[in-house]
Design an enzyme around this catalytic site. Structure first.
Site, mmCIF file in Angstrom:
data_model
loop_
_atom_site.group_PDB
_atom_site.id
_atom_site.type_symbol
_atom_site.label_atom_id
_atom_site.label_comp_id
_atom_site.label_asym_id
_atom_site.label_seq_id
_atom_site.Cartn_x
_atom_site.Cartn_y
_atom_site.Cartn_z
ATOM 1 N N HIS A 96 -10.899 -3.064 2.984
ATOM 2 C CA HIS A 96 -11.057 -2.783 4.350
ATOM 3 C C HIS A 96 -11.830 -1.521 4.590
ATOM 4 O O HIS A 96 -11.942 -1.091 6.029
ATOM 5 C CB HIS A 96 -9.644 -2.482 4.799
ATOM 6 N N ASP A 97 -12.427 -0.952 3.831
ATOM 7 C CA ASP A 97 -13.047 0.266 3.875
ATOM 8 C C ASP A 97 -14.626 -0.079 3.677
ATOM 9 O O ASP A 97 -15.635 0.585 3.597
ATOM 10 C CB ASP A 97 -12.939 1.293 2.805
ATOM 11 N N GLU A 107 -6.400 4.018 -6.202
ATOM 12 C CA GLU A 107 -7.717 4.230 -5.515
ATOM 13 C C GLU A 107 -8.324 5.448 -6.099
ATOM 14 O O GLU A 107 -7.490 6.529 -5.770
ATOM 15 C CB GLU A 107 -7.377 4.097 -3.854
ATOM 16 N N ASP A 123 -3.081 4.587 -2.341
ATOM 17 C CA ASP A 123 -4.143 5.220 -1.639
ATOM 18 C C ASP A 123 -4.634 6.751 -2.071
ATOM 19 O O ASP A 123 -3.682 7.460 -2.369
ATOM 20 C CB ASP A 123 -3.684 5.238 -0.136
ATOM 21 N N ASP A 149 0.864 -1.239 -0.009
ATOM 22 C CA ASP A 149 0.162 0.077 -0.021
ATOM 23 C C ASP A 149 0.695 1.306 -0.031
ATOM 24 O O ASP A 149 1.860 1.227 0.824
ATOM 25 C CB ASP A 149 -0.832 0.019 1.213
HETATM 26 O O1 TEU Z 1 -9.717 5.606 1.590
HETATM 27 C C1 TEU Z 1 -10.253 6.545 1.003
HETATM 28 C C2 TEU Z 1 -11.411 6.944 0.920
HETATM 29 O O2 TEU Z 1 -12.047 7.800 0.157
HETATM 30 C C3 TEU Z 1 -12.224 6.392 2.212
HETATM 31 O O3 TEU Z 1 -11.927 7.199 3.383
HETATM 32 C C4 TEU Z 1 -13.677 6.647 2.098
HETATM 33 O O4 TEU Z 1 -14.088 7.963 2.075
HETATM 34 C C5 TEU Z 1 -14.398 5.897 2.985
HETATM 35 O O5 TEU Z 1 -13.869 4.565 3.127
HETATM 36 C C6 TEU Z 1 -15.812 5.707 2.724
HETATM 37 O O6 TEU Z 1 -16.206 5.317 1.792
HETATM 38 C C7 TEU Z 1 -8.402 5.551 1.725
HETATM 39 C C8 TEU Z 1 -8.094 4.267 2.752
HETATM 40 O O7 TEU Z 1 -8.502 3.154 1.897
HETATM 41 C C9 TEU Z 1 -8.823 4.524 3.817
HETATM 42 O O8 TEU Z 1 -8.670 3.124 4.808
HETATM 43 C C10 TEU Z 1 -8.032 5.590 4.640
HETATM 44 O O9 TEU Z 1 -8.881 5.995 5.913
HETATM 45 C C11 TEU Z 1 -8.073 6.786 3.701
HETATM 46 O O10 TEU Z 1 -7.678 6.540 2.371
HETATM 47 C C12 TEU Z 1 -7.137 7.888 4.083
HETATM 48 O O11 TEU Z 1 -5.660 7.354 3.922
#
Ligand code: TEU
Ligand code: CA
Length: 558
Positions: free
Chosen positions: A329-330, A253, A198, A96
């Site tokens: 994970h999100d 992403e 990310d 990542d």
């Molecule tokens: O996620 C980006 C992101 O857009 C998410 O925060 C999203 O808004 C949220 O999951 C709701 O859909 C990335 C990573 O995957 C996340 O784990 C991090 O918190 C974020 O960036 C900040 O680095």
């Protein structure tokens, strides 16, 4: 053909995967212990969520040192050992890369905030207050509140799209870009095979820093964070400096990218990225335009889901490559979020898997997805995630646009923590994840839902995934076959055709708990895979009815 075009990639959230030393936190040695399991599943590469030195404000997405493994997860030597052990098994390693921001504890940031005239001063985005002392503009952070934080020492604000502990790097500064590229080469030298990047579409900021017209609306965040004016330039530069010459896989992403934006990012002729993660198909259970954003949930709209995925299939056909995912994970667990985890856990897990893995692109599996893990039914106090907590504070306490009850209902469906409970290996205490106190509460269903039980079960989600992965490796039609969506307006059935030369496959799933009847096109052929045990691989069938969450791929006769 590039190796990743018929590959399946498995995402590991290290903190919750496997704890090797009893401190309750998953670690690199734990991952190594499970490599044979992953090999048995058949995946080609692992994407590791961040394992670098971090205060863990956002579970490692706040990095203090890009080149050092956080002691919670082990040592750099453990990582080298994991990479070697993975490579020995033919499994690649994707790391990542969190390069939109660092931790506020990064030495880069500590220096930057000290003064306006040192080497690191312009590594971050600093702006003077408005004459009345207010932040430079009204941009909101993804994690609630202003996206600006004041530092008295510099008498300036710095920008943070996420938590205030995650200051955004200033990509306008060539020194920042070179520092990132250097870091990428460093890991290439340690045999890392590629990057998941990310929020890479946020790295370029519109330097006018204008107020957003609708400051009270959540989309203030989506509005200011994506596809900035120099984004393509920066990504192309990164391609030329690192990705191309060092041949590293890249998956960006890109929260707000449309399929049109996507082509600009992944068309190989443009030399930017290999794939991107879109969010568009994940918004199919969200009330559009609601002030509560993703916390305003509604039942899944299957028509929207399949039409969105079909649009991306068509847009990137011959102009790029799709990254296919439902979980990460999100995201929440699919059987709980879109399927039925009460009566049809196996069926809905495998039905959604079928329609995803039948598409053109590279499928991603998130840890636990391959055994049909579900959302835990938590109370508010059980949740850990900063995104949930900050949004609760904003929407329930300050804005008062959603009740605490409705927020909790939404959290149980869609919150990020749903996917972050420890991996369920077996029915021993703490599911075999740790011999100590787990850092996060387990899903109480682990005595029933776990790897050991699933592998023994007559209806095994794991074996179904094994078969899907095997098909991806052996059947060119999945990699290169044309795609055509059928029944685009049917509210329950997701059916499409893949075509390669004389071969035709029909991928079909009933995404509802009621039986559905298929009409309109021939459905007799040979079973390639099916999730109801009375249909066997190789059997010739005529399918007219799909039972609850029934799914199958059928090879049509020439
Ligand atoms: O996620 C980006 C992101 O857009 C998410 O925060 C999203 O808004 C949220 O999951 C709701 O859909 C990335 C990573 O995957 C996340 O784990 C991090 O918190 C974020 O960036 C900040 O680095
Ligand atoms: Ca540990």
């Amino acid at each position: 053909m590039a190796w990743w075009k018929n590959a399946v990639i498995y995402q590991i959230y290290p903190k919750s995967f496997m704890d090797s030393n009893g401190d309750g936190i998953g670690d690199l040695k734990g991952i190594e212990q499970k490599l044979d399991y992953l090999k048995q599943l058949g995946v080609d590469a692992l994407w590791l969520s961040p394992i670098y030195l971090s205060p863990q404000v956002d579970n490692g997405y706040d990095i203090t040192n890009y080149r050092q493994v956080d002691p919670h997860f082990g040592t750099n030597a453990d990582l080298a050992q994991l990479i070697a052990a993975s490579h020995q098994r033919g499994i690649k390693i994707i790391m990542d890369m969190v390069a939109n921001h660092t931790s506020d504890q990064s030495p880069w940031f500590l220096e930057s905030k000290r003064s306006r005239d040192n080497y690191f001063s312009d590594f971050y985005i600093w702006r003077d207050p408005k004459p009345n002392g207010d932040p430079p503009n009204n941009w909101g952070s993804n994690f609630g509140g202003s996206a600006w934080e004041y530092v008295p020492k510099r008498k300036q604000y710095y920008l943070h799209y996420y938590a205030k502990e995650q200051p955004d790097l200033n990509w306008e500064n060539p020194l920042v870009r070179q520092a990132i590229y250097d870091m990428m080469r460093y890991w290439k030298a340690h045999h890392v095979d590629g990057w998941r990047m990310d929020v890479i579409t946020s790295i370029s900021k519109d330097q006018r820093f204008l107020d957003y017209p609708n400051p009270h609306h959540l989309s203030v965040v989506m509005g200011n964070q994506n596809n900035g004016p120099r984004m393509h330039e920066f990504i192309h530069e990164m391609h030329n400096e690192v990705l191309g010459p060092f041949s590293m896989l890249s998956i960006g992403e890109s929260p707000a990218a449309t399929s049109t934006d996507a082509r600009l990012l992944v068309d190989p002729s443009r030399e930017e990225l290999d794939m991107i993660f879109t969010f568009e198909h994940m918004h199919v259970d969200r009330q559009p335009g609601n002030i509560n954003g993703r916390w305003a949930i509604q039942p899944i709209n299957v028509v929207q889901l399949k039409q969105t995925l079909a649009k991306w299939q068509d847009a990137l056909r011959d102009h790029g490559w799709n990254a296919l995912y439902f979980e990460n994970h999100d995201r929440a667990r699919t059987p709980s979020r879109w399927g039925n985890d009460l009566h049809y856990r196996y069926e809905s897990a495998t039905a959604f898997a079928t329609v995803l893995h039948g598409l053109q692109g590279t499928p991603f599996i998130y840890q636990g997805e391959e055994i049909g893990m579900t959302n835990p039914h938590f109370s508010l106090a059980d949740y850990e995630d900063i995104e949930l907590k900050t949004n609760y504070e904003k929407l329930v306490n300050q804005q008062k646009t959603i009740s605490s009850d409705n927020f909790l209902k939404a959290a149980r469906k869609i919150s990020r923590d749903n996917a972050r409970t420890p991996m369920q290996w077996n029915d021993s205490p703490n599911a075999g994840f740790t011999s100590g106190q787990p850092w996060f509460k387990l899903n109480p269903n682990y005595p029933q839902v776990n790897v050991a039980a699933d592998q023994q079960a007559a209806k095994s989600v794991f074996r179904y995934y094994q078969r899907l992965i095997h098909l991806r490796h052996t059947q060119d039609i999945l990699t290169t076959g044309q795609f055509e969506l059928l029944l685009p307006d049917d509210p329950h059935l997701f059916v499409y055709r893949r075509v390669l030369d004389h071969m035709q496959w029909l991928v079909m799933a009933n995404l509802s708990a009621e039986q559905q009847t298929l009409t309109d096109f021939p459905t007799s052929g040979e079973i390639v895979i099916a999730n109801y045990p009375d249909l066997q691989v190789g059997q010739n069938v005529q399918v007219n009815v799909l039972r609850p969450y029934e799914a199958a791929i059928i090879a049509l006769p020439d």
